[in-house]
Scaffold this motif. Structure first.
Motif, short mmCIF file in Angstrom:
data_model
loop_
_atom_site.label_atom_id
_atom_site.label_comp_id
_atom_site.label_asym_id
_atom_site.label_seq_id
_atom_site.Cartn_x
_atom_site.Cartn_y
_atom_site.Cartn_z
N TRP A 1 0.83 -1.20 0.00
CA TRP A 1 0.00 0.00 0.00
C TRP A 1 0.87 1.26 0.00
CZ3 TRP A 1 -4.85 0.05 -1.20
CH2 TRP A 1 -5.64 1.14 -0.91
N LEU A 2 1.93 1.25 0.82
CA LEU A 2 2.83 2.40 0.86
C LEU A 2 3.62 2.52 -0.44
CD1 LEU A 2 4.19 2.21 4.51
CD2 LEU A 2 2.53 3.80 3.57
N GLN A 3 4.02 1.39 -0.99
CA GLN A 3 4.76 1.43 -2.25
C GLN A 3 3.89 1.96 -3.39
OE1 GLN A 3 6.40 -2.47 -2.87
NE2 GLN A 3 7.90 -2.22 -1.24
N LEU A 4 2.62 1.57 -3.41
CA LEU A 4 1.71 2.10 -4.42
C LEU A 4 1.54 3.60 -4.25
CD1 LEU A 4 -0.37 1.69 -6.71
CD2 LEU A 4 -2.08 1.32 -4.93
N GLY A 5 1.42 4.07 -3.02
CA GLY A 5 1.28 5.50 -2.78
C GLY A 5 2.52 6.27 -3.18
N ASP A 6 3.70 5.73 -2.87
CA ASP A 6 4.94 6.39 -3.27
C ASP A 6 5.08 6.45 -4.78
OD1 ASP A 6 5.55 6.74 -0.62
OD2 ASP A 6 6.96 5.04 -0.53
N TRP A 7 4.70 5.35 -5.46
CA TRP A 7 4.77 5.33 -6.91
C TRP A 7 3.83 6.36 -7.52
CZ3 TRP A 7 0.90 4.18 -10.42
CH2 TRP A 7 1.31 4.10 -11.75
N VAL B 1 2.97 11.70 -10.21
CA VAL B 1 2.31 13.00 -10.25
C VAL B 1 3.33 14.13 -10.18
CG1 VAL B 1 0.76 14.54 -8.99
CG2 VAL B 1 0.13 12.17 -9.33
N ARG B 2 4.31 14.00 -9.30
CA ARG B 2 5.26 15.10 -9.09
C ARG B 2 6.32 15.22 -10.16
NH1 ARG B 2 6.71 16.30 -2.93
NH2 ARG B 2 4.60 16.28 -2.14
N PHE B 3 6.93 14.09 -10.55
CA PHE B 3 8.12 14.16 -11.38
C PHE B 3 7.90 13.78 -12.84
CE2 PHE B 3 9.62 13.11 -7.03
CZ PHE B 3 10.14 14.36 -6.74
N HIS B 4 6.76 13.20 -13.18
CA HIS B 4 6.49 12.80 -14.56
C HIS B 4 5.08 13.22 -14.97
CE1 HIS B 4 10.09 10.35 -14.19
NE2 HIS B 4 9.58 9.79 -13.11
N PRO B 5 4.75 14.50 -14.88
CA PRO B 5 3.37 14.90 -15.17
C PRO B 5 2.97 14.68 -16.62
CG PRO B 5 4.74 16.83 -14.86
CD PRO B 5 5.58 15.63 -14.50
N ALA B 6 3.90 14.78 -17.55
CA ALA B 6 3.54 14.61 -18.96
C ALA B 6 3.12 13.17 -19.25
CB ALA B 6 4.72 14.99 -19.85
N ARG B 7 3.62 12.23 -18.46
CA ARG B 7 3.29 10.82 -18.67
C ARG B 7 1.84 10.51 -18.34
NH1 ARG B 7 7.53 7.16 -15.73
NH2 ARG B 7 9.18 8.17 -16.85
N TRP B 8 1.33 11.11 -17.27
CA TRP B 8 0.00 10.71 -16.81
C TRP B 8 -1.10 11.63 -17.27
CZ3 TRP B 8 -3.04 13.24 -13.01
CH2 TRP B 8 -2.43 14.30 -12.38
N ARG C 1 -5.86 6.99 -17.79
CA ARG C 1 -4.64 6.89 -16.97
C ARG C 1 -4.66 7.89 -15.83
NH1 ARG C 1 0.38 7.46 -20.61
NH2 ARG C 1 -1.26 7.94 -22.06
N GLU C 2 -5.10 9.09 -16.14
CA GLU C 2 -5.17 10.14 -15.13
C GLU C 2 -6.13 9.75 -14.00
OE1 GLU C 2 -6.48 14.81 -14.93
OE2 GLU C 2 -5.92 13.94 -16.84
N ALA C 3 -7.28 9.19 -14.35
CA ALA C 3 -8.26 8.79 -13.33
C ALA C 3 -7.74 7.65 -12.47
CB ALA C 3 -9.56 8.38 -14.01
N VAL C 4 -7.09 6.67 -13.08
CA VAL C 4 -6.54 5.54 -12.31
C VAL C 4 -5.44 6.02 -11.38
CG1 VAL C 4 -5.19 3.42 -12.52
CG2 VAL C 4 -7.16 3.80 -13.99
N LEU C 5 -4.55 6.87 -11.88
CA LEU C 5 -3.46 7.36 -11.04
C LEU C 5 -3.98 8.23 -9.91
CD1 LEU C 5 -0.43 7.43 -10.65
CD2 LEU C 5 -0.37 9.43 -12.11
N PHE C 6 -4.94 9.10 -10.19
CA PHE C 6 -5.48 9.94 -9.13
C PHE C 6 -6.22 9.11 -8.09
CE2 PHE C 6 -8.62 12.70 -7.13
CZ PHE C 6 -7.77 13.68 -6.65
#
Length: 81
Positions: A25-31, A36-43, A49-54
């Motif tokens: 759970w923590l690893q999923l949150g860190d990922w 979101v922070r370092f690869h915004p163009a990807r998501w 993809r944006e909905a799943v990640l958010f």
């Protein structure tokens, strides 16, 4: 008591212990936060993809997720791209 009750209990305890050590759970949150922070163009590429990640970020780290949502709203209001 049925013959599989004791092995089932031992297996459930072992699984709980393993999940507690690995902490997926923590690893999923860190990922999710890293995406979101370092690869915004990807998501931002697709809404799915944006909905799943958010959703993953909101489930694991609600404070960070809603902070990111506030940033997006503030950028839209200010006209920042």
């Amino acid at each position: 008591m049925k013959p599989l009750t004791v092995p089932a209990i031992v297996a459930a305890l072992a699984l709980g212990y393993a999940l507690g050590r690995v902490r997926p759970w923590l690893q999923l949150g860190d990922w999710a936060e890293e995406q979101v922070r370092f690869h915004p163009a990807r998501w931002v590429g697709s809404r799915w993809r944006e909905a799943v990640l958010f959703t993953a970020l909101a489930a694991t780290q609600p404070h960070a997720a809603f902070g990111a949502l506030r940033e997006v709203r503030r950028d839209k209001r200010d006209g920042t791209p």
